[in-house]
Write a protein that holds these residues in place. Structure first.
Motif, mmCIF file in Angstrom:
data_model
loop_
_atom_site.group_PDB
_atom_site.id
_atom_site.type_symbol
_atom_site.label_atom_id
_atom_site.label_comp_id
_atom_site.label_asym_id
_atom_site.label_seq_id
_atom_site.Cartn_x
_atom_site.Cartn_y
_atom_site.Cartn_z
ATOM 1 N N UNK A 12 -3.043 74.980 0.065
ATOM 2 C CA UNK A 12 -2.077 74.499 -0.819
ATOM 3 C C UNK A 12 -0.750 74.136 0.013
ATOM 4 N N UNK A 13 -0.358 74.632 1.180
ATOM 5 C CA UNK A 13 0.533 74.195 1.935
ATOM 6 C C UNK A 13 0.354 72.783 2.304
ATOM 7 N N UNK A 14 -1.116 72.399 2.646
ATOM 8 C CA UNK A 14 -1.001 70.766 3.011
ATOM 9 C C UNK A 14 -0.706 70.103 1.932
ATOM 10 N N UNK A 16 1.195 70.543 -0.873
ATOM 11 C CA UNK A 16 2.550 70.418 -1.129
ATOM 12 C C UNK A 16 3.396 69.755 -0.144
ATOM 13 N N UNK A 17 2.948 69.958 1.049
ATOM 14 C CA UNK A 17 3.862 68.994 2.162
ATOM 15 C C UNK A 17 3.319 67.590 1.591
ATOM 16 N N UNK A 20 5.351 66.686 -1.384
ATOM 17 C CA UNK A 20 7.157 66.633 -1.107
ATOM 18 C C UNK A 20 7.213 65.507 -0.360
ATOM 19 N N UNK A 269 1.461 70.511 -10.879
ATOM 20 C CA UNK A 269 1.253 69.636 -9.857
ATOM 21 C C UNK A 269 -0.027 69.821 -9.197
ATOM 22 N N UNK B 217 12.388 68.289 -11.711
ATOM 23 C CA UNK B 217 11.011 68.457 -11.111
ATOM 24 C C UNK B 217 10.823 68.331 -9.608
ATOM 25 N N UNK B 221 9.966 70.826 -6.703
ATOM 26 C CA UNK B 221 8.603 70.863 -5.739
ATOM 27 C C UNK B 221 9.103 70.475 -4.292
ATOM 28 N N UNK B 222 10.252 69.652 -4.200
ATOM 29 C CA UNK B 222 10.414 69.386 -3.029
ATOM 30 C C UNK B 222 10.682 70.954 -2.188
ATOM 31 N N UNK B 224 9.825 73.691 -2.826
ATOM 32 C CA UNK B 224 8.419 74.336 -2.561
ATOM 33 C C UNK B 224 7.651 73.709 -1.430
ATOM 34 N N UNK B 225 7.564 72.438 -1.329
ATOM 35 C CA UNK B 225 7.095 71.711 -0.157
ATOM 36 C C UNK B 225 7.629 71.991 1.308
ATOM 37 N N UNK B 228 6.442 75.415 2.295
ATOM 38 C CA UNK B 228 5.131 75.106 2.684
ATOM 39 C C UNK B 228 5.017 74.587 3.910
ATOM 40 N N UNK B 229 5.886 73.749 4.213
ATOM 41 C CA UNK B 229 6.044 72.990 5.653
ATOM 42 C C UNK B 229 6.347 74.008 6.751
ATOM 43 N N UNK B 232 3.326 76.379 6.879
ATOM 44 C CA UNK B 232 2.183 75.918 7.665
ATOM 45 C C UNK B 232 2.463 75.920 9.175
#
Lengths: 536, 558
Positions: A12-14, A16-17, A20, A269, B217, B221-222, B224-225, B228-229, B232
């Motif tokens: 999921x992380x990959x 969303x990265x 983004x 998404x 949006x 989402x950014x 969230x990204x 997650x970055x 990770x």
């Protein structure tokens, strides 16, 4: 153990990265988000295990449709269904049949042809809104029209999903369809009951806790999903009906709406990305089908819509611009496609083709909606400009020998106020308006009115502008104001503006005065403030 | 024939059940977190045993913890505690030491072996940030001085928590050297990520967010990204996801959009957190939960009083007033749910037995339940017991937020408001402007105008405006309910001007106390007509004069 990272979370992380990163780029180019998600899914497909995010993707469908259902008011549906423009029904029938025929010609069986047609005829409210950057309802005719059409399409889409869900590989048979319909209606009734009696009570129990309101809405969704699931109905239908049951009070529920929206963004998404991940390398057949879909959606559908609207009595400009806005495919199309795919009903090529076509049409649409006026001019400039003359004549009423009158452009709240003032002072006036909905009012309340688009010279000719005292515009669209200022007439012109820059620009271009509500109200405000403060 | 696959029932049951229990708990004044844990307990092996932790539940659970820490990071507005930074550092540092020692002592005396007692100490230290923050926010006290001390200390504890989790995930403590090197490695990695956070927060993020702020949006989402970055990256570096998520949030906390971000991230965090806490409850088994119940009760009582006294002493020592010290301490007397997180990790790594997790859970449940009531009534309790503190120096007064008086307030900086500002500046010494649009705030900053970036919906924001002491308020908010709140909050001599589009609302606004309701359309058209008429008459007069002159010329035969 929660503290150990589940592999799916890394995947999921990959995802969303990637999302983004792509969103940053696409935002610069003002591209719509759904194609981006699909693209992200394609890229991520190389790095992650699809199965891991599959379950989350399903929630994407649920929340997407749930959010749509929440935004819909029961009353709205009734109004729309009863008073819907013929345009929609005919559009569906004609274009739908045409598409089924084309589909059969492409070699699909009946069912696939049906899916093919569904993919073309559904446009989307959700996409349309995003692309046009609307925050609320459109005030211009073409905006209202296209919204109505798209909205009806969306309701239709839900029915289609319900209907198509009862289709199996063996084909269509009445009993499952009826059964699904009945269950759908029962659910709808339950939802209506909750909407009318239950939901407010639930929210009041939450005692102002936004968290609980949100959780209970989602619980409601889950319950409906379970019921749908149990009876074998598509979860999209269950989710939609659950959304209908949620009653939104505009003020107190903004938190709730925000919450549902945020959760929707997250899961949908993932859903769209998953679709991208499911794409295979397109075969020639896929590309061909895709091409046909795109052509149908971008050219044929708008064309038919324009013709139908013209037949209904709208002028060419409104018809054309409305038609243009319908040149996309809907998110519902994607949902229908994935369901068909998972049920094994539609062929892989059609599935892939639909996804590709959606991506292409959404991107095209985001570009055309920003340039709709230019496109209109390019295409229709060369066409007969007298064409609207007859229409204008037919629907207008102008007293012969009218002169020294005040021309009021636009019969909205400001326009009506102006009419009141004119009447109270015994001044002659003439109203110009092009929204057919207002025709009745104009007939009843105005001695002189011209039913036409302000961009046509004939409209002004008909309005006897050479004899008029002044033109006051209540329409704040730049092209209309510019048109007013560029016309070669003696009559003083008062265009409408909302910003200082525009106001200055119009004055420079020769405006007699500018209808800038902010400045006007400010003068009034200034007086009052000085009064109040001096009193202290 | 089912459509898009049968979706897992475990998750569904947990969710609906937790919501129901949440409602009941809410009625009883309990925080939702307690109810979630309880749900897990009821549904899991201890209770009905109808749900298992699997697939979707696990994913959501992990996400829940990650997002919770991310949210925590976002809430860390360092500028809010800047003024009290030094005292905070002292308090937080000492508190960690003292409380940990107390918890350790209590556990040891209750019969736990030395090593376990030490780990228990590690776990019982944290104040329950979500509980405290939520209750205080609900009471609009988060920006008060005691509130900010709490937040500051909690920030300190959270940093400690993150390091503790990182440490615990090392694994078994084999050799001291190995441990030492791992510790150093972790600290270096955390420092490295922190640097990345700070740098991006200063240079990269503001630019990015400015561009995407208007698209909800993309904005969401950014964010969230971004989270997650870091998640990770930190997992790859073998740190825990909590550290990554927390640092990601930290980077975003200093941006002007942080409140907006909190708003957006909170719902989805709530969504996942429900599952997370439920799954903690799920994991407990009855005999494990109640194995040490006697010890748990005793420890809870001792720790509640003990922690209170420790905090009181520490805060008071920093020269804050008795009231501030009291309120500040009483808000912090519970064992945090993070103790369960750390405990769960400790169990996984074999440092403690699962029964000890039960002990911790019971303590958490008991203290959290008690503390919600206590925090909600903190001022009342203070009034009751303040005579006990009479002999302490009650002369100390604490300076709170700077507040204006007799000022003009503009709520919503639209075009009309923009024109109004110079006029107001002539009449009033201070003009304070509120808006929730980042670009407008930037414009205001550039013009050197006093402003607040926030949404009028929030009590804290309204408090900052100090409406009741204002002389003049101009509102461009279209929302009638918000305007109604505004009218409730102003003083008796405040003049209120409200911008309104709808005639129908105008009467209501007048009834509610507005002094002037500016009906934009009506007023503008009346003014417009007046001006146009005047100008036309002017024009006519000029023409008539020219005609007369011309006529005169002609008459003269020219």
């Amino acid at each position: 153990m929660a503290v150990e990272l589940a592999e799916p979370v890394m995947d999921l992380a990959i995802l969303f990265i990637i999302i983004g990163g792509l969103l940053l780029i696409s935002n610069k180019l003002s591209l719509p988000s759904i194609p981006i998600f699909i693209l992200a899914g394609i890229i991520a497909g190389f790095f992650i295990e699809q199965e891991n995010i599959f379950e989350l993707a399903r929630w994407g469908v649920a929340f997407l449709v749930f959010a749509f259902g929440v935004s819909v008011d029961f009353k709205e549906i009734k109004t729309v269904l009863w008073e819907s423009e013929y345009a929609v029904s005919i559009q569906i029938l004609i274009i739908g049949s045409l598409c089924i025929i084309i589909g059969l010609m492409l070699g699909f069986d009946n069912i696939n042809a049906l899916y093919f047609a569904a993919a073309v005829i559904l446009s989307s409210t959700m996409v349309g809104f995003k692309l046009a950057g609307h925050a609320g309802k459109s005030r211009l005719v073409r905006g209202r029209l296209s919204e109505t059409i798209q909205f009806t399409d969306d309701i239709l889409a839900v029915f289609l999903i319900l209907f198509l869900g009862s289709v199996s590989i063996r084909g269509l048979s009445p009993i499952p369809i009826l059964r699904n319909l009945v269950i759908g209606i029962i659910l709808l009734v339950i939802a209506m009951l909750i909407y009318n009696y239950g939901f407010e009570y639930i929210v009041s129990l939450a005692g102002g806790s936004e968290e609980l309101s949100l959780m209970s809405s989602i619980s409601l969704l889950i319950v409906f999903l379970s019921i749908s699931e149990y009876f074998g109905i598509s979860i999209a239908v269950g989710a939609f009906i659950a959304g209908l049951a949620v009653k939104i009070e505009p003020v107190s529920s903004t938190e709730l709406l925000n919450g549902i929206e945020s959760i929707k963004y997250f899961f949908s998404a993932i859903f769209f990305a998953m679709l991208g991940g499911l794409l295979t390398i397109p075969s020639l057949q896929t590309v061909l089908i895709s091409l046909v879909l795109v052509l149908l959606v971008v050219f044929i559908k708008p064309l038919f819509t324009i013709l139908i609207l013209l037949w209904e009595g709208f002028d060419i400009r409104t018809s054309a611009l409305t038609g243009f806005r319908l040149n996309q495919m809907s998110e519902f199309t994607l949902i229908i496609a994935i369901e068909g795919f998972l049920l094994g009903i539609i062929i892989l090529e059609l599935f892939d083709a639909i996804i590709l076509a959606v991506v292409v049409t959404m991107i095209i649409s985001s570009i055309t909606i920003r340039k709709e006026e230019q496109i209109f001019d390019k295409i229709f400039k060369r066409m007969n400009v007298d064409y609207p003359a007859k229409r204008i004549d037919n629907k207008s009423v102008v007293q012969p020998g009218l002169k020294n009158h005040i021309i009021i452009l636009g019969y909205g709240r400001q326009g009506k106020k102006l009419v009141d003032i004119c009447r109270s002072k015994g001044l002659d006036f003439l109203v110009i308006e092009n929204d057919p909905v207002k025709l009745e009012e104009l007939e009843k309340e105005c001695e002189n009115y011209v039913f036409g688009d302000a961009m046509y010279d004939y409209t002004w000719e008909k309005s006897s502008i050479d004899n008029a005292k002044v033109v006051i515009s209540t329409i704040h669209k730049d092209i209309v104001s510019k048109k007013l200022l560029e016309m070669d007439i003696d009559c003083p012109v008062v265009p409408k503006a909302h910003t200082m820059e525009m106001t200055r620009e119009y004055f420079e271009k020769g405006a007699f005065y500018v209808n800038n509500p902010n400045i006007l109200v400010y003068r009034f405000l200034e007086e009052k403030v000085n009064e109040e403060v001096v009193q202290d | 024939m089912s459509s898009v696959i049968a979706y897992p029932t475990n998750f569904a049951i947990i969710f609906v059940a937790a919501t129901l229990v949440g409602y009941i708990a809410h009625r009883l004044g309990q925080p939702t977190i307690v109810s979630y844990i309880l749900t897990g307990v009821i549904l899991g092996p201890v209770g009905l045993n109808i749900v298992v932790e699997e697939g979707l539940v696990e994913i959501m659970s992990s996400l829940g913890l990650g997002f919770l820490l991310f949210l925590l990071g976002i809430k860390m507005h360092f500028d809010e505690i800047k003024e009290i930074f030094r005292p905070i550092v002292n308090i937080a540092g000492s508190q960690i030491l003292l409380q940990q020692s107390l918890a350790f002592l209590v556990a040891y005396l209750l019969g736990f072996p030395l090593w376990q007692a030490f780990v228990i100490g590690l776990c019982t230290i944290f104040g329950a940030t979500p509980v405290i923050v939520k209750v205080l926010t609900d009471k609009d006290e988060i920006r008060t001085l005691p509130g900010r001390i709490n937040v500051g200390v909690l920030i300190g504890q959270d940093i400690y928590l993150v390091i503790a989790l990182a440490l615990l995930s090392i694994g078994t403590l084999a050799e001291p050297l190995e441990v030492a090197t791992t510790v150093v490695k972790i600290l270096i990695l955390i420092a490295a990520i922190s640097i990345v956070t700070i740098v991006s927060s200063r240079y990269v993020l503001p630019k990015i967010f400015k561009k995407i702020a208007d698209n909800k949006e993309v904005f969401f989402l950014f964010t969230i990204a971004w989270a997650f970055l870091f998640i990770y990256a930190s997992k790859r570096l073998e740190l825990s996801i909590e550290v990554g998520a927390f640092l990601a949030g930290l980077g975003l906390a200093q941006l002007p959009y942080s409140r907006e971000l909190e708003d957006r991230i909170k719902p989805i965090t709530d969504f996942f957190i429900l599952v997370f806490f439920s799954s903690i409850g799920l994991r407990l088994v009855a005999d494990e939960l109640f194995y040490y119940w006697k010890e748990a009760v005793i420890a809870s009582i001792i720790l509640v009083f003990g922690n209170f006294l420790i905090m009181f002493y520490l805060i008071y020592k920093e020269d804050f007033s008795v009231k501030t010290s009291f309120i500040g301490s009483i808000n912090m007397i519970q064992v945090s749910e993070f103790s369960l997180v750390v405990g769960a990790l400790a169990v996984a790594q074999g440092f403690i037995e699962i029964e000890v997790l039960g002990y911790l859970s019971l303590m958490a449940l008991m203290t959290m339940s008690a503390s919600t009531y206590i925090i909600a009534n903190n001022h009342k309790i203070y009034e009751r017991v303040k005579h006990l503190f009479e002999r302490l120096d009650t002369e100390r007064k604490d300076v709170d937020l700077k507040k204006y008086s007799g000022h003009a307030v503009i709520v919503g900086y639209d075009d009309l408001a923009e024109k109004l500002v110079p006029l107001l500046e002539e009449h009033f010494e201070h003009v304070l402007i509120l808006d929730n649009n980042a670009e407008k705030i930037e414009k205001l900053d550039r013009r050197g105008l006093d402003n607040i970036y926030g949404d009028f919906r929030y009590g804290e924001v309204r408090r900052a405006l100090n409406l009741k002491d204002a002389s003049f308020v101009f509102s461009s908010i279209p929302d009638i309910d918000l305007n109604s709140i505004l009218l409730d909050n102003v003083g008796p001599s405040t003049k209120v001007f409200i911008e309104c589009e709808w005639e129908e609302l105008s009467d209501r606004l007048h009834e509610m106390g507005a002094d002037h309701v500016l009906l934009i359309n009506e007023v503008s058209i009346l003014q417009l007509f007046k001006y146009v008429e005047d100008h036309l008459n002017e024009m006519d007069r000029k023409e008539k004069t020219i005609d007369q002159e011309k006529g005169g010329e002609i008459k003269d035969g020219r």
